[in-house]
Design an enzyme around this catalytic site. Sequence first.
Site, PDB file in Angstrom:
ATOM      1  N   HIS A  37      31.906  29.968  33.511  1.00 25.83           N
ATOM      2  CA  HIS A  37      30.571  28.844  33.011  1.00 25.83           C
ATOM      3  C   HIS A  37      30.839  27.828  33.497  1.00 25.83           C
ATOM      4  O   HIS A  37      29.636  26.932  34.145  1.00 25.83           O
ATOM      5  CB  HIS A  37      30.702  28.830  31.538  1.00 25.83           C
ATOM      6  CG  HIS A  37      30.614  30.376  30.798  1.00 25.83           C
ATOM      7  ND1 HIS A  37      31.478  30.768  30.164  1.00 25.83           N
ATOM      8  CD2 HIS A  37      29.381  31.078  30.662  1.00 25.83           C
ATOM      9  CE1 HIS A  37      31.060  31.687  29.500  1.00 25.83           C
ATOM     10  NE2 HIS A  37      29.745  32.158  30.025  1.00 25.83           N
ATOM     11  N   LEU A 185      36.660  36.443  35.441  1.00 25.20           N
ATOM     12  CA  LEU A 185      36.548  35.899  34.072  1.00 25.20           C
ATOM     13  C   LEU A 185      35.339  36.277  33.199  1.00 25.20           C
ATOM     14  O   LEU A 185      34.077  36.530  33.454  1.00 25.20           O
ATOM     15  CB  LEU A 185      36.559  34.395  34.069  1.00 25.20           C
ATOM     16  CG  LEU A 185      37.782  33.573  35.017  1.00 25.20           C
ATOM     17  CD1 LEU A 185      37.622  32.177  34.669  1.00 25.20           C
ATOM     18  CD2 LEU A 185      38.981  34.244  34.290  1.00 25.20           C
ATOM     19  N   SER A 187      33.953  36.193  28.873  1.00 24.18           N
ATOM     20  CA  SER A 187      34.374  35.889  27.299  1.00 24.18           C
ATOM     21  C   SER A 187      34.974  37.012  26.501  1.00 24.18           C
ATOM     22  O   SER A 187      35.741  37.073  25.692  1.00 24.18           O
ATOM     23  CB  SER A 187      33.220  35.589  26.676  1.00 24.18           C
ATOM     24  OG  SER A 187      32.567  34.432  27.326  1.00 24.18           O
TER      25      SER A 187
END
Length: 295
Positions: A37, A185, A187
């Site tokens: 992000h 990557l 969450s």
Amino acid sequence: MPIIHHHISSLQQTLKPLRSQQRIALVPTMGNLHAGHLQLVKMAKQQADIVVVSIFVNPTQFGIGEDFDSYPRTLEADVAKLDSVDADYVFAPSIDEMYPVLPPPTKVIAGAIALQLCGESRPTHFDGVGIVVAKLFNIVQPDVAFFGQKDYQQLAIIKQLVRDLSYQVEIVGAPIVRAEDGLALSSRNQYLTDAERQTAPVLHQALQDLAEQLAQKIAEDSFDEVALQSLLTRATQHITKAGFAIDYLEVKTTDLQPITFEASTLKENQQDLVILVAAKLGQARLLDNQVVKIN
Ligand code: PAF
């Protein structure tokens, strides 16, 4: 520190006087921010004057029995991370602010592109993504918006939304950010146990191997349906042996259409391909993809 807005009206009041002179970027997120992000925000800072990051765990994109309730909500830590990359504003609305009526009677239907791949096991997911992204575009009215290429199908659906609903927003797809061992990557990586985290990079390795073999078959003019099936079987074994349960492993054109099996046509048209996978490892459903360049 970025300024946090919880209400649509206050964010809009802030942005209104800036709009005429400054280029506004939107980075839509569901929070629980990681380096992927932050990379989007860094790219946004380079291409715009003002960067708005939305943080909203969007209920309409979760199906029954999915992880909406347990999805990590970490606003304070997220804002601190956004400060480190100089984000200007955080838009963190409540559910009521975004959806006065839930589920909203007005729908955004993403159509056929949304029913394949992730849409087969999550049939309403992309309609939920569509409506929230449409609302965010209406609220923020960004000049440019940034999305990660890890969610390849989502990015394609958002481009379709922008085309079909005539949004005046440029969509930038940012390359996948990976851990050193290759794991994309996400969450949801935090649902992995330590042992699963050790295993997880197998997904990326299997895609890389498959991409190499696919490119080689096409280069040698020995690419056909049987060859593809045998490569997919080998990759499936590689992934399942590591302990994953595969949801799908497919090869598509880069605009998510079925592929042609004529190597000469692929080469003549320089038709790049994309391998897409979703697979569960323990509680975590991981996505990854790999573009195969054909030239
Ligand atoms: O990719 C995500 O995090 C979400 O699907 C998005 C685009 C923020 C919409 O809720």
